[in-house]
Design a protein around this motif. Structure first.
Motif: not given
Length: 262
Positions: A40-44, A49-50, A214-218, A227-229
């Motif tokens: 849901r919400l990855p850490s900073p 890292v990603r 974004l579509v692929q990550a979703r 988040f990175v994008t």
């Protein structure tokens, strides 16, 4: 007491960095102490890292280049349509009376709703996405430019006309330089919207830019990549925003001596 200005040396850098630090700390505290799931919400740290992983890939930079190119092309198309029309609105009461009532109506249409029509008219690909970007940037550039032209000093313009400045000479030598801060302010807002339009266009109409990332990550529930994008998109828009803002400030500074002389 002197009121602080946002463009004071150093303040424009320190204040955003402090706000960014507060946001990141709040983000870290939320992920560390609330028990929210990482999907849901990855850490900073996970996003960092990603981000290093994605930005080390050549394909990611190719996607960034595609989105930036579409946004820039859309912004150019929007400027090419907005600037001549803004000058006509400024110069012609008939054009102003005919066009201005419809400008607000055009903003009531969500850009995403126009995407299917653009696909039918233009097809899939870069030009359809650029057209969507142009529609999004057209209105803010037009409004800002018209306001800039309407607030030109009448005495300065009359003096220029008495000196023989007419037609394109008046536009290039007087109106465009004096209205440059307003035009640049419209461009500053416009390019930011153009980046948004490019991503929305890619997500709706297909493409090979960051919208597809974004579509692929979703689809794969890769929240860290999303988040990175999003952060990359923010960095793109912010970079252009800052660059145009610097040019805008320089234009305003260059105008101050001429106002004093007048």
């Amino acid at each position: 007491m002197t009121r602080a200005r946002a463009d004071e040396p150093g303040l424009g850098i320190i204040a955003p960095l402090l706000l960014l630090l507060v946001l990141v700390l709040g983000w870290w505290a939320t992920t560390s102490f609330t028990g929210v799931e990482a999907w849901r919400l990855p850490s900073p740290g996970a996003v960092a890292v990603r981000g290093v992983d994605l930005l080390s890939q050549a394909w990611m930079w190719q996607r960034i280049g595609v989105t930036a190119g579409e946004a820039l092309l859309g912004c150019i198309l929007g400027v090419a349509a907005a600037l001549p029309l803004s000058w006509l609105i400024h110069r012609s009461r008939v054009v102003a009376a005919a066009v201005e009532p419809f400008l607000g109506a055009t903003q009531a249409l969500p850009a995403i709703a126009l995407a299917p029509l653009l696909v039918l008219w233009i097809g899939y690909g870069t030009w359809a996405i650029a057209a969507l970007c142009a529609l999004m940037v057209f209105f803010p550039i037009l409004v800002s430019t018209v306001l800039g032209l309407r607030h030109l000093d009448p005495e300065v313009m009359e003096a220029a006309e008495l000196d023989g400045a007419q037609g394109w000479t008046l536009v290039w030598r007087m109106e465009a330089p004096l209205a440059a801060p307003s035009i640049l302010a419209g461009l500053r807002t416009g390019f930011t919207l153009s980046v948004t339009g490019a991503v929305v266009g890619e997500m709706v109409m297909g493409g090979e830019g960051l919208g597809q990332v974004l579509v692929q990550a979703r689809t794969s529930v890769d929240t860290a990549s999303m988040f990175v994008t999003i952060l990359v998109l923010c960095a793109m828009a912010t970079s252009v925003f800052v660059m145009v803002r610097q040019v805008e400030r320089r234009a305003r500074t260059d105008l101050r001596p001429s106002k004093n002389r007048s």
